[in-house]
Design a protein around this motif. Structure first.
Motif, PDB file in Angstrom:
ATOM      1  N   LEU A  92       0.875  -1.178   0.000  1.00  0.00           N
ATOM      2  CA  LEU A  92       0.000   0.000   0.000  1.00  0.00           C
ATOM      3  C   LEU A  92       0.908   1.222   0.000  1.00  0.00           C
ATOM      4  N   ILE A  93       0.845   2.012  -1.050  1.00  0.00           N
ATOM      5  CA  ILE A  93       1.808   3.099  -1.250  1.00  0.00           C
ATOM      6  C   ILE A  93       1.165   4.463  -0.994  1.00  0.00           C
ATOM      7  N   ASP A  94       1.799   5.218  -0.123  1.00  0.00           N
ATOM      8  CA  ASP A  94       1.420   6.610   0.123  1.00  0.00           C
ATOM      9  C   ASP A  94      -0.086   6.755   0.382  1.00  0.00           C
ATOM     10  N   VAL A  95      -0.561   6.097   1.416  1.00  0.00           N
ATOM     11  CA  VAL A  95      -1.982   6.135   1.766  1.00  0.00           C
ATOM     12  C   VAL A  95      -2.262   7.376   2.623  1.00  0.00           C
ATOM     13  N   ASP A  96      -3.231   8.154   2.217  1.00  0.00           N
ATOM     14  CA  ASP A  96      -3.656   9.348   2.960  1.00  0.00           C
ATOM     15  C   ASP A  96      -4.634   8.909   4.047  1.00  0.00           C
ATOM     16  N   VAL A  97      -4.246   9.057   5.305  1.00  0.00           N
ATOM     17  CA  VAL A  97      -5.098   8.577   6.403  1.00  0.00           C
ATOM     18  C   VAL A  97      -6.145   9.619   6.813  1.00  0.00           C
ATOM     19  N   THR A  98      -6.148  10.776   6.150  1.00  0.00           N
ATOM     20  CA  THR A  98      -7.088  11.827   6.537  1.00  0.00           C
ATOM     21  C   THR A  98      -8.382  11.781   5.734  1.00  0.00           C
ATOM     22  N   ILE A  99      -8.421  11.021   4.648  1.00  0.00           N
ATOM     23  CA  ILE A  99      -9.606  11.042   3.792  1.00  0.00           C
ATOM     24  C   ILE A  99     -10.646  10.023   4.263  1.00  0.00           C
ATOM     25  N   GLN A 100     -11.891  10.241   3.885  1.00  0.00           N
ATOM     26  CA  GLN A 100     -13.003   9.426   4.359  1.00  0.00           C
ATOM     27  C   GLN A 100     -12.874   7.938   4.015  1.00  0.00           C
ATOM     28  N   PRO A 101     -12.496   7.560   2.788  1.00  0.00           N
ATOM     29  CA  PRO A 101     -12.379   6.126   2.490  1.00  0.00           C
ATOM     30  C   PRO A 101     -11.421   5.394   3.422  1.00  0.00           C
ATOM     31  N   THR A 102     -10.310   6.055   3.760  1.00  0.00           N
ATOM     32  CA  THR A 102      -9.342   5.427   4.663  1.00  0.00           C
ATOM     33  C   THR A 102      -9.905   5.336   6.074  1.00  0.00           C
ATOM     34  N   ARG A 103     -10.591   6.388   6.518  1.00  0.00           N
ATOM     35  CA  ARG A 103     -11.189   6.373   7.859  1.00  0.00           C
ATOM     36  C   ARG A 103     -12.266   5.301   7.959  1.00  0.00           C
ATOM     37  N   ALA A 104     -13.008   5.093   6.879  1.00  0.00           N
ATOM     38  CA  ALA A 104     -14.049   4.063   6.879  1.00  0.00           C
ATOM     39  C   ALA A 104     -13.439   2.662   6.848  1.00  0.00           C
ATOM     40  N   ARG A 105     -12.318   2.531   6.175  1.00  0.00           N
ATOM     41  CA  ARG A 105     -11.660   1.219   6.031  1.00  0.00           C
ATOM     42  C   ARG A 105     -11.035   0.762   7.348  1.00  0.00           C
ATOM     43  N   TRP A 106     -10.383   1.692   8.055  1.00  0.00           N
ATOM     44  CA  TRP A 106      -9.699   1.363   9.321  1.00  0.00           C
ATOM     45  C   TRP A 106     -10.090   2.396  10.384  1.00  0.00           C
ATOM     46  N   PRO A 107     -11.288   2.370  10.897  1.00  0.00           N
ATOM     47  CA  PRO A 107     -11.757   3.442  11.770  1.00  0.00           C
ATOM     48  C   PRO A 107     -10.939   3.639  13.051  1.00  0.00           C
ATOM     49  N   ARG A 108     -10.675   2.567  13.792  1.00  0.00           N
ATOM     50  CA  ARG A 108      -9.926   2.731  15.033  1.00  0.00           C
ATOM     51  C   ARG A 108      -8.460   3.060  14.766  1.00  0.00           C
ATOM     52  N   TRP A 109      -7.875   2.357  13.800  1.00  0.00           N
ATOM     53  CA  TRP A 109      -6.471   2.587  13.490  1.00  0.00           C
ATOM     54  C   TRP A 109      -6.250   4.017  12.992  1.00  0.00           C
ATOM     55  N   THR A 110      -7.104   4.482  12.091  1.00  0.00           N
ATOM     56  CA  THR A 110      -6.950   5.827  11.526  1.00  0.00           C
ATOM     57  C   THR A 110      -7.100   6.906  12.595  1.00  0.00           C
ATOM     58  N   ALA A 115      -4.385  11.023  15.663  1.00  0.00           N
ATOM     59  CA  ALA A 115      -4.132  11.618  16.979  1.00  0.00           C
ATOM     60  C   ALA A 115      -2.630  11.716  17.260  1.00  0.00           C
ATOM     61  N   LEU A 116      -1.857  10.813  16.666  1.00  0.00           N
ATOM     62  CA  LEU A 116      -0.400  10.847  16.833  1.00  0.00           C
ATOM     63  C   LEU A 116       0.264  11.836  15.872  1.00  0.00           C
ATOM     64  N   GLY A 117      -0.531  12.438  14.995  1.00  0.00           N
ATOM     65  CA  GLY A 117      -0.007  13.462  14.110  1.00  0.00           C
ATOM     66  C   GLY A 117       0.497  12.977  12.768  1.00  0.00           C
ATOM     67  N   HIS A 118       0.153  11.737  12.384  1.00  0.00           N
ATOM     68  CA  HIS A 118       0.597  11.195  11.105  1.00  0.00           C
ATOM     69  C   HIS A 118      -0.495  11.364  10.050  1.00  0.00           C
ATOM     70  N   GLY A 119      -0.074  11.637   8.806  1.00  0.00           N
ATOM     71  CA  GLY A 119      -1.047  11.867   7.745  1.00  0.00           C
ATOM     72  C   GLY A 119      -0.959  10.903   6.570  1.00  0.00           C
ATOM     73  N   ARG A 120       0.228  10.296   6.367  1.00  0.00           N
ATOM     74  CA  ARG A 120       0.405   9.402   5.224  1.00  0.00           C
ATOM     75  C   ARG A 120       1.259   8.212   5.651  1.00  0.00           C
ATOM     76  N   VAL A 121       0.967   7.048   5.075  1.00  0.00           N
ATOM     77  CA  VAL A 121       1.743   5.847   5.378  1.00  0.00           C
ATOM     78  C   VAL A 121       1.997   5.050   4.105  1.00  0.00           C
ATOM     79  N   THR A 122       3.092   4.319   4.119  1.00  0.00           N
ATOM     80  CA  THR A 122       3.400   3.340   3.078  1.00  0.00           C
ATOM     81  C   THR A 122       3.686   2.022   3.779  1.00  0.00           C
ATOM     82  N   ALA A 123       3.032   0.962   3.322  1.00  0.00           N
ATOM     83  CA  ALA A 123       3.209  -0.359   3.933  1.00  0.00           C
ATOM     84  C   ALA A 123       3.709  -1.344   2.882  1.00  0.00           C
ATOM     85  N   LEU A 124       4.795  -2.024   3.204  1.00  0.00           N
ATOM     86  CA  LEU A 124       5.421  -2.962   2.278  1.00  0.00           C
ATOM     87  C   LEU A 124       5.434  -4.368   2.876  1.00  0.00           C
TER      88      LEU A 124
END
Length: 241
Positions: A92-110, A115-124
């Motif tokens: 998963l490359i450069d995922v924006d954790v601030t947008i609605q689809p991401t919040r809906a996909r991973w509600p607790r994690w997002t 809250a920790l101040g992160h906005g984008r992630v890449t998972a390999l």
């Protein structure tokens, strides 16, 4: 060699050093992996998940206390890019954790990540012969998104780390197998010695001696090897013919 390439070589050397430690310590190797990922790619932080063979026991590591806690909670929630990547094997490359689809996909994690101040992630993925073994999650680099060169390097880094983890796992399994074989051989030698003693003591064949030994152990709810050791030690048992 560029500064990043020098840093990469140093991190690989550290990974190799950790993998060669005795006793083997997978947790220390994962800690080296996340710290190396953070430094190499100028990330705000990193998390690693490792569960070889599709096992339910997931080892985690993070570059700070908050991310270590998040890693453990994400395993319980079965949420987040790390969970998705280690179960699918797809990056998963450069995922924006601030947008609605991401919040809906991973509600607790997002919610926790924001809250920790992160906005984008890449998972390999951390690949293995028998399927994805884990994931490396990088939290938004200070300098912005990973460019193509950095992303290619990150993939190579994750692959190399996964290979190191797999080698460490194979060494561990080989040591366990060697221990089991050594124990089995030792037990076999003890039983063979006891058979010889019984055969001579009761003037019977080796097969008859083993049959008596086995029947005595079963009737007294004991292991054959335990009774055999006592026979070698000089103890006599009243064994039925």
């Amino acid at each position: 060699m560029t500064l990043q390439e020098q840093e990469l070589a140093a991190v690989f050397a550290h990974l190799t050093e950790e993998a060669a430690r005795d006793p083997l310590d997978t947790q220390a190797l994962l800690a080296t992996l996340v710290e190396g990922g953070r430094r190499l790619f100028d990330a705000l932080g990193a998390i690693a998940y490792y569960a070889p063979g599709g096992g339910s026991a997931v080892q985690t590591a993070g570059t700070d206390d908050a991310l270590r806690v998040l890693a453990g909670e994400a395993v319980d929630w079965q949420e987040g890019p790390g969970y998705d990547v280690r179960t699918t094997g797809c990056a998963l490359i450069d995922v924006d954790v601030t947008i609605q689809p991401t919040r809906a996909r991973w509600p607790r994690w997002t919610a926790r990540v924001r809250a920790l101040g992160h906005g984008r992630v890449t998972a390999l993925p951390l690949p293995a012969k028998d399927g994805p073994a884990g994931a490396l999650v990088l939290f938004g680099p200070h300098s912005g998104r990973l460019d193509e060169k950095a992303l290619s390097l990150a993939r190579s880094f994750a692959d190399a780390a996964a290979n190191t983890l797999s080698l460490q796992r194979e060494v561990t399994e080989s040591r366990v197998l060697a221990g089991q074989l050594e124990h089995a051989l030792s037990s076999r030698v003890v039983v063979e010695q006891a058979k010889g003693i019984l055969a001579a003591r009761h003037d019977v064949t080796l097969d008859q001696a083993f049959d008596r030994l086995r029947r005595y152990a079963r009737s007294h709810q004991r292991k054959v090897q335990e009774v055999a050791r006592e026979i070698i030690g000089g103890r006599d048992f009243p064994m039925d013919p």
